[in-house]
Design a protein around this motif. Structure first.
Motif, PDB file in Angstrom:
ATOM      1  N   UNK A   1      99.964  31.666  41.904  1.00 46.85           N
ATOM      2  CA  UNK A   1      99.311  32.749  42.621  1.00 46.85           C
ATOM      3  C   UNK A   1      99.494  32.572  44.131  1.00 46.85           C
ATOM      4  N   UNK A   2      99.360  31.338  44.591  1.00 46.13           N
ATOM      5  CA  UNK A   2      99.479  31.079  46.019  1.00 46.13           C
ATOM      6  C   UNK A   2     100.899  31.328  46.502  1.00 46.13           C
ATOM      7  N   UNK A   3     101.884  30.857  45.736  1.00 42.92           N
ATOM      8  CA  UNK A   3     103.274  30.921  46.176  1.00 42.92           C
ATOM      9  C   UNK A   3     103.892  32.305  46.000  1.00 42.92           C
ATOM     10  N   UNK A   4     103.542  32.994  44.930  1.00 40.83           N
ATOM     11  CA  UNK A   4     104.235  34.224  44.585  1.00 40.83           C
ATOM     12  C   UNK A   4     103.398  35.480  44.786  1.00 40.83           C
ATOM     13  N   UNK A   5     102.130  35.320  44.968  1.00 42.18           N
ATOM     14  CA  UNK A   5     101.273  36.485  45.018  1.00 42.18           C
ATOM     15  C   UNK A   5     101.016  37.003  43.609  1.00 42.18           C
ATOM     16  N   UNK A   6     100.279  38.089  43.513  1.00 41.73           N
ATOM     17  CA  UNK A   6      99.902  38.637  42.211  1.00 41.73           C
ATOM     18  C   UNK A   6     100.871  39.740  41.804  1.00 41.73           C
ATOM     19  N   UNK A   7     101.071  39.853  40.493  1.00 44.57           N
ATOM     20  CA  UNK A   7     101.996  40.855  39.980  1.00 44.57           C
ATOM     21  C   UNK A   7     101.407  42.257  40.082  1.00 44.57           C
ATOM     22  N   UNK A   8     102.243  43.235  39.850  1.00 40.32           N
ATOM     23  CA  UNK A   8     101.798  44.626  39.824  1.00 40.32           C
ATOM     24  C   UNK A   8     100.732  44.791  38.744  1.00 40.32           C
TER      25      UNK A   8
ATOM     26  N   UNK B   1      95.660  43.750  43.703  1.00 36.56           N
ATOM     27  CA  UNK B   1      96.281  43.105  42.537  1.00 36.56           C
ATOM     28  C   UNK B   1      95.519  41.862  42.084  1.00 36.56           C
ATOM     29  N   UNK B   2      94.926  41.127  43.025  1.00 31.72           N
ATOM     30  CA  UNK B   2      94.151  39.944  42.638  1.00 31.72           C
ATOM     31  C   UNK B   2      92.909  40.341  41.845  1.00 31.72           C
ATOM     32  N   UNK B   3      92.235  41.388  42.299  1.00 27.53           N
ATOM     33  CA  UNK B   3      91.034  41.847  41.609  1.00 27.53           C
ATOM     34  C   UNK B   3      91.373  42.378  40.225  1.00 27.53           C
ATOM     35  N   UNK B   4      92.430  43.171  40.131  1.00 28.69           N
ATOM     36  CA  UNK B   4      92.849  43.699  38.829  1.00 28.69           C
ATOM     37  C   UNK B   4      93.235  42.575  37.877  1.00 28.69           C
ATOM     38  N   UNK B   5      93.913  41.540  38.430  1.00 27.28           N
ATOM     39  CA  UNK B   5      94.315  40.441  37.564  1.00 27.28           C
ATOM     40  C   UNK B   5      93.115  39.653  37.059  1.00 27.28           C
TER      41      UNK B   5
ATOM     42  N   UNK C   1      93.072  32.527  44.239  1.00 29.54           N
ATOM     43  CA  UNK C   1      93.186  32.361  45.696  1.00 29.54           C
ATOM     44  C   UNK C   1      94.125  33.370  46.349  1.00 29.54           C
ATOM     45  N   UNK C   2      93.681  33.860  47.486  1.00 31.51           N
ATOM     46  CA  UNK C   2      94.540  34.668  48.345  1.00 31.51           C
ATOM     47  C   UNK C   2      94.834  33.820  49.576  1.00 31.51           C
ATOM     48  N   UNK C   3      95.976  33.135  49.541  1.00 29.63           N
ATOM     49  CA  UNK C   3      96.373  32.230  50.615  1.00 29.63           C
ATOM     50  C   UNK C   3      95.257  31.258  50.983  1.00 29.63           C
ATOM     51  N   UNK C   4      94.685  30.625  49.971  1.00 28.57           N
ATOM     52  CA  UNK C   4      93.718  29.564  50.209  1.00 28.57           C
ATOM     53  C   UNK C   4      92.269  29.997  50.205  1.00 28.57           C
ATOM     54  N   UNK C   5      91.986  31.290  50.252  1.00 34.74           N
ATOM     55  CA  UNK C   5      90.610  31.781  50.204  1.00 34.74           C
ATOM     56  C   UNK C   5      90.383  32.444  48.852  1.00 34.74           C
ATOM     57  N   UNK C   6      89.371  31.984  48.143  1.00 37.69           N
ATOM     58  CA  UNK C   6      89.121  32.496  46.807  1.00 37.69           C
ATOM     59  C   UNK C   6      88.719  33.972  46.841  1.00 37.69           C
TER      60      UNK C   6
ATOM     61  N   UNK D   1      95.605  34.123  56.661  1.00 33.14           N
ATOM     62  CA  UNK D   1      95.073  34.491  55.349  1.00 33.14           C
ATOM     63  C   UNK D   1      94.483  35.891  55.369  1.00 33.14           C
ATOM     64  N   UNK D   2      93.726  36.193  56.410  1.00 31.08           N
ATOM     65  CA  UNK D   2      93.081  37.497  56.483  1.00 31.08           C
ATOM     66  C   UNK D   2      94.090  38.628  56.701  1.00 31.08           C
ATOM     67  N   UNK D   3      95.196  38.336  57.362  1.00 26.10           N
ATOM     68  CA  UNK D   3      96.237  39.351  57.518  1.00 26.10           C
ATOM     69  C   UNK D   3      96.811  39.765  56.165  1.00 26.10           C
ATOM     70  N   UNK D   4      96.949  38.781  55.259  1.00 26.75           N
ATOM     71  CA  UNK D   4      97.549  39.033  53.950  1.00 26.75           C
ATOM     72  C   UNK D   4      96.545  39.593  52.943  1.00 26.75           C
ATOM     73  N   UNK D   5      95.258  39.387  53.187  1.00 31.46           N
ATOM     74  CA  UNK D   5      94.236  39.746  52.201  1.00 31.46           C
ATOM     75  C   UNK D   5      94.239  41.219  51.800  1.00 31.46           C
ATOM     76  N   UNK D   6      94.299  42.186  52.756  1.00 34.83           N
ATOM     77  CA  UNK D   6      94.255  43.588  52.336  1.00 34.83           C
ATOM     78  C   UNK D   6      95.347  43.973  51.341  1.00 34.83           C
TER      79      UNK D   6
END
Length: 308
Positions: free
Chosen positions: A178-185, A106-110, A33-38, A96-101
């Motif tokens: 993932x929701x709280x911390x975001x994705x790692x490098x 990192x989400x895709x790579x993970x 999830x990226x702030x609630x959107x898969x 959510x959309x503001x944060x998505x870009x």
């Protein structure tokens, strides 16, 4: 020196299901999830061309259009209450959309790393005799794969293998992390080649609004452009007497062309370039591609031997 260029087809030849269509199944059955959107919701599942050549097609996805089904519509016959409800829902989407870009790469790579690791840890393939016989002490390997098939299965010394796009590692955080911390490098490099030479525009602040919240995504393709490791690639091939190049499991696609064009500059007219091919129907296509990438070099199509 005997230089081996290794692509994903090498792993597939060893039984790993690491093609993009298998990755699609993985992505749509796991939560990133990226702030609630898969993460999967940003990629059209019905587009077969996208999943045939996923890395290259990242350049052409219309992320705004792909997410329109999330966005509430405003019509003239809506009541004030209905309008307020849709506006409130869209306002939540806007965050959510503001944060998505910033999070999609990192989400895709993970997700791709986790997929590769899961598949890699599920199978234990055996060595192929025809590879074992040509992997000698005079061999050096540049692999575009995220796995350690060469080191683990063929016991190739790590100092002989350059992972040009990194190595996949499992992420052990939970979904909530993932929701709280975001994705790692990311530990891997992935992305499109910007073949159309897009000059991505900055999104104006006035486009961030609840009426069209996914306008924030119109240039998200920019975040998915590949970071080429040409200097690292050159370190391996420069000042070397490369007598033979074996390209195994790489489709010679446009995304990685800069590497092959660079390689060509370090080859002599006597260097032999062998391209390993499984499908005889593609012999003419790949032969022409070899001549394009390695002009005035000795190029050959080599068919995989039958396994005994």
């Amino acid at each position: 020196m005997h230089l081996f260029i290794i692509g994903n087809g090498f792993d597939i030849n060893h039984g790993y299901r690491t093609d993009y269509k298998s990755f699609k199944k993985y992505l749509y059955s796991h939560s990133y999830p990226i702030l609630g959107i898969e993460l999967s919701q940003y990629f059209p599942s019905e587009d077969s061309d996208l999943w045939n050549d996923f890395e290259n097609e990242l350049e052409f996805i219309d992320f705004e259009e792909a997410t329109n089904f999330f966005v509430g519509e405003f019509t003239e016959d809506m009541s004030d209450k209905e309008w307020e409800r849709e506006y409130s829902r869209n306002s939540g989407l806007l965050d959510s959309f503001k944060e998505a870009p910033a999070n999609i790469y990192p989400a895709l790579c993970q997700s791709l790393s986790d997929f590769i690791c899961e598949e890699y840890n599920t199978h234990t393939p055996k060595q192929k005799k025809y590879f074992e016989s040509i992997f000698t002490d005079n061999s050096v390997f540049i692999t575009f794969n995220y796995t350690k098939t060469l080191e683990d299965i063929y016991k190739i010394s790590e100092d002989k293998v350059k992972h040009i796009h990194g190595i996949a590692y499992h992420h052990f955080f939970s979904k909530d992390d993932y929701v709280d911390q975001g994705f790692e490098e990311p530990t891997i490099i992935f992305g499109h080649a910007n073949t159309m030479k897009h000059e991505y525009d900055e999104i104006d602040a006035d486009e961030y609004n609840a009426m069209m919240p996914n306008r924030c995504l119109k240039n998200m393709n920019k975040q998915l452009e590949k970071s080429y490791q040409l200097e690292l690639f050159q370190e391996v091939i420069q000042n070397q007497n490369i007598e033979i190049v074996e390209i195994i499991g790489h489709d010679l696609g446009i995304v990685d062309e800069p590497y092959f064009k660079l390689l060509n500059k370090f080859l002599t007219k006597d260097t032999i370039v062998n391209y390993w091919l499984w499908n005889e129907d593609k012999e003419c296509e790949k032969s022409n591609k070899l001549k394009e990438l390695f002009p005035q070099k000795i190029t050959n199509i080599v068919f995989y031997p039958e396994e005994k």
